[in-house]
Design a protein around this motif. Structure first.
Motif, PDB file in Angstrom:
ATOM      1  N   LEU A  67     -18.174  38.663  -7.640  1.00  0.00           N
ATOM      2  CA  LEU A  67     -17.729  38.157  -8.947  1.00  0.00           C
ATOM      3  C   LEU A  67     -18.230  38.989 -10.124  1.00  0.00           C
ATOM      4  CD1 LEU A  67     -18.262  34.329  -8.262  1.00  0.00           C
ATOM      5  CD2 LEU A  67     -16.190  35.701  -7.925  1.00  0.00           C
ATOM      6  N   CYS A 115      -7.432  38.490  -3.817  1.00  0.00           N
ATOM      7  CA  CYS A 115      -7.734  37.274  -3.055  1.00  0.00           C
ATOM      8  C   CYS A 115      -7.028  37.246  -1.701  1.00  0.00           C
ATOM      9  CB  CYS A 115      -7.309  36.031  -3.837  1.00  0.00           C
ATOM     10  SG  CYS A 115      -8.061  35.834  -5.463  1.00  0.00           S
ATOM     11  N   ASP A 130     -10.228  26.620   2.192  1.00  0.00           N
ATOM     12  CA  ASP A 130     -11.199  27.583   1.674  1.00  0.00           C
ATOM     13  C   ASP A 130     -10.526  28.676   0.853  1.00  0.00           C
ATOM     14  OD1 ASP A 130     -13.279  26.216   2.857  1.00  0.00           O
ATOM     15  OD2 ASP A 130     -13.372  27.507   4.632  1.00  0.00           O
ATOM     16  N   ALA A 133      -9.685  27.378  -2.598  1.00  0.00           N
ATOM     17  CA  ALA A 133     -10.910  27.196  -3.388  1.00  0.00           C
ATOM     18  C   ALA A 133     -11.458  28.537  -3.872  1.00  0.00           C
ATOM     19  CB  ALA A 133     -11.953  26.455  -2.557  1.00  0.00           C
ATOM     20  N   GLN A 134     -11.439  29.550  -3.000  1.00  0.00           N
ATOM     21  CA  GLN A 134     -11.940  30.865  -3.377  1.00  0.00           C
ATOM     22  C   GLN A 134     -11.051  31.501  -4.443  1.00  0.00           C
ATOM     23  OE1 GLN A 134     -12.202  33.039   0.321  1.00  0.00           O
ATOM     24  NE2 GLN A 134     -13.664  31.573   1.191  1.00  0.00           N
ATOM     25  N   LEU A 136      -9.158  29.942  -6.634  1.00  0.00           N
ATOM     26  CA  LEU A 136      -9.355  29.211  -7.878  1.00  0.00           C
ATOM     27  C   LEU A 136     -10.676  29.593  -8.533  1.00  0.00           C
ATOM     28  CD1 LEU A 136      -8.292  26.994  -9.783  1.00  0.00           C
ATOM     29  CD2 LEU A 136      -9.499  25.318  -8.362  1.00  0.00           C
ATOM     30  N   ARG A 137     -11.724  29.696  -7.747  1.00  0.00           N
ATOM     31  CA  ARG A 137     -13.036  30.071  -8.287  1.00  0.00           C
ATOM     32  C   ARG A 137     -12.994  31.461  -8.908  1.00  0.00           C
ATOM     33  NH1 ARG A 137     -18.274  32.058  -5.025  1.00  0.00           N
ATOM     34  NH2 ARG A 137     -19.826  31.913  -6.682  1.00  0.00           N
ATOM     35  N   ARG A 138     -12.388  32.407  -8.216  1.00  0.00           N
ATOM     36  CA  ARG A 138     -12.329  33.778  -8.723  1.00  0.00           C
ATOM     37  C   ARG A 138     -11.473  33.853  -9.991  1.00  0.00           C
ATOM     38  NH1 ARG A 138     -13.954  37.861  -5.814  1.00  0.00           N
ATOM     39  NH2 ARG A 138     -12.219  39.242  -6.307  1.00  0.00           N
ATOM     40  N   ARG A 140     -11.058  31.449 -12.191  1.00  0.00           N
ATOM     41  CA  ARG A 140     -11.820  30.835 -13.274  1.00  0.00           C
ATOM     42  C   ARG A 140     -12.907  31.768 -13.797  1.00  0.00           C
ATOM     43  NH1 ARG A 140     -12.285  24.702 -10.708  1.00  0.00           N
ATOM     44  NH2 ARG A 140     -10.416  23.853 -11.744  1.00  0.00           N
ATOM     45  N   VAL A 141     -13.578  32.466 -12.900  1.00  0.00           N
ATOM     46  CA  VAL A 141     -14.603  33.424 -13.327  1.00  0.00           C
ATOM     47  C   VAL A 141     -13.965  34.533 -14.162  1.00  0.00           C
ATOM     48  CG1 VAL A 141     -16.193  35.215 -12.509  1.00  0.00           C
ATOM     49  CG2 VAL A 141     -16.194  32.956 -11.432  1.00  0.00           C
ATOM     50  N   GLU A 144     -13.511  33.107 -17.591  1.00  0.00           N
ATOM     51  CA  GLU A 144     -14.794  32.846 -18.249  1.00  0.00           C
ATOM     52  C   GLU A 144     -15.473  34.117 -18.728  1.00  0.00           C
ATOM     53  OE1 GLU A 144     -16.842  30.784 -15.196  1.00  0.00           O
ATOM     54  OE2 GLU A 144     -15.713  28.908 -15.458  1.00  0.00           O
ATOM     55  N   ASP A 184      -4.776  23.093 -11.883  1.00  0.00           N
ATOM     56  CA  ASP A 184      -6.219  23.318 -11.792  1.00  0.00           C
ATOM     57  C   ASP A 184      -6.701  24.388 -12.761  1.00  0.00           C
ATOM     58  OD1 ASP A 184      -6.591  21.357  -9.883  1.00  0.00           O
ATOM     59  OD2 ASP A 184      -6.367  22.726  -8.191  1.00  0.00           O
TER      60      ASP A 184
END
Length: 223
Positions: A67, A115, A130, A133-134, A136-138, A140-141, A144, A184
């Motif tokens: 990340l 991804c 999984d 989720a991965q 979405l997390r990436r 969002r980072v 941010e 999301d």
């Protein structure tokens, strides 16, 4: 004293050089092996050749597996795709370079968020898995750390042709993926670009998907 000041300025400049620009447009790259990159891969080994369209650029960044933003270079999905798959050249780098050359990026830099994982089915990307989720997390980072998401680039589908049940459920599952990701991420009109090979069967299939897929969704064809 002067020597110490010069040293501090040099350190400061080096640190600033590693900070990614806040004005970057971000693209999520997801799907299976064609998105992850299999160009130049023979017998599960990459030949190391990088076409000119895939050359690295200071204005093209990659969100690394840990990340962190770094200069993007092939193989873009190194450390992202499954460990037992060799990765090579994919569509991410030529897309970013072409966008920058067009002058229509709307930002000083392009951020790529790889991804994709080879051999995955649409069901593997559903919300609650999984992979979802991965992704979405990436994504969002990426936002941010000073970016805005321009689109999801999706290149997947071959694994869903093996079983009839997967093929018939593809449109519904893809539609749900797009709806869930938009909700999301809080981007109700997130652009989705689906990459595909052009054939008559595909055109008929897309016609059948029309009622299942939320707009805006665009197709990019390869002959």
């Amino acid at each position: 004293m002067l020597r110490r000041l010069l040293f501090l300025l040099a350190v400061s400049s080096a640190v600033l050089a590693d900070v990614p620009p806040s004005n970057k447009v971000v693209f999520i790259l997801a799907g299976q092996s064609n998105m992850a990159g299999r160009g130049g891969v023979v017998a599960n080994r990459w030949d190391g050749l990088v076409p000119s369209d895939c050359a690295p650029s200071p204005a093209v960044l990659r969100l690394s597996p840990d990340l962190r933003w770094e200069q993007a270079r092939e193989p873009l999905h190194q450390g992202i795709d499954a460990a037992n798959h060799a990765v090579g050249v994919g569509p991410g780098m030529p897309f970013a370079n072409a966008l920058l050359r067009s002058g229509r990026a709307g930002a000083s830099a392009v951020g790529l968020v790889p991804c994709a994982v080879g051999g995955t089915r649409m069901a593997d990307w559903a919300k609650g898995t999984d992979l979802y989720a991965q992704m979405l997390r990436r994504a969002r980072v990426a936002v941010e750390t000073g970016g805005r998401i321009g689109a999801l680039l999706w290149y997947q589908g071959e694994s869903d042709t093996v079983r009839w049940s997967d093929a018939t459920e593809y449109a519904r599952r893809f539609g749900m993926l797009v709806r869930d990701l938009r909700a999301d991420l809080g981007i109700p009109h997130l652009l989705v670009i689906q990459v595909a090979f052009l054939c008559l069967a595909l055109l008929a299939f897309q016609s059948s998907m029309a009622d299942c897929l939320p707009a805006p969704l665009h197709y990019c064809y390869f002959h």
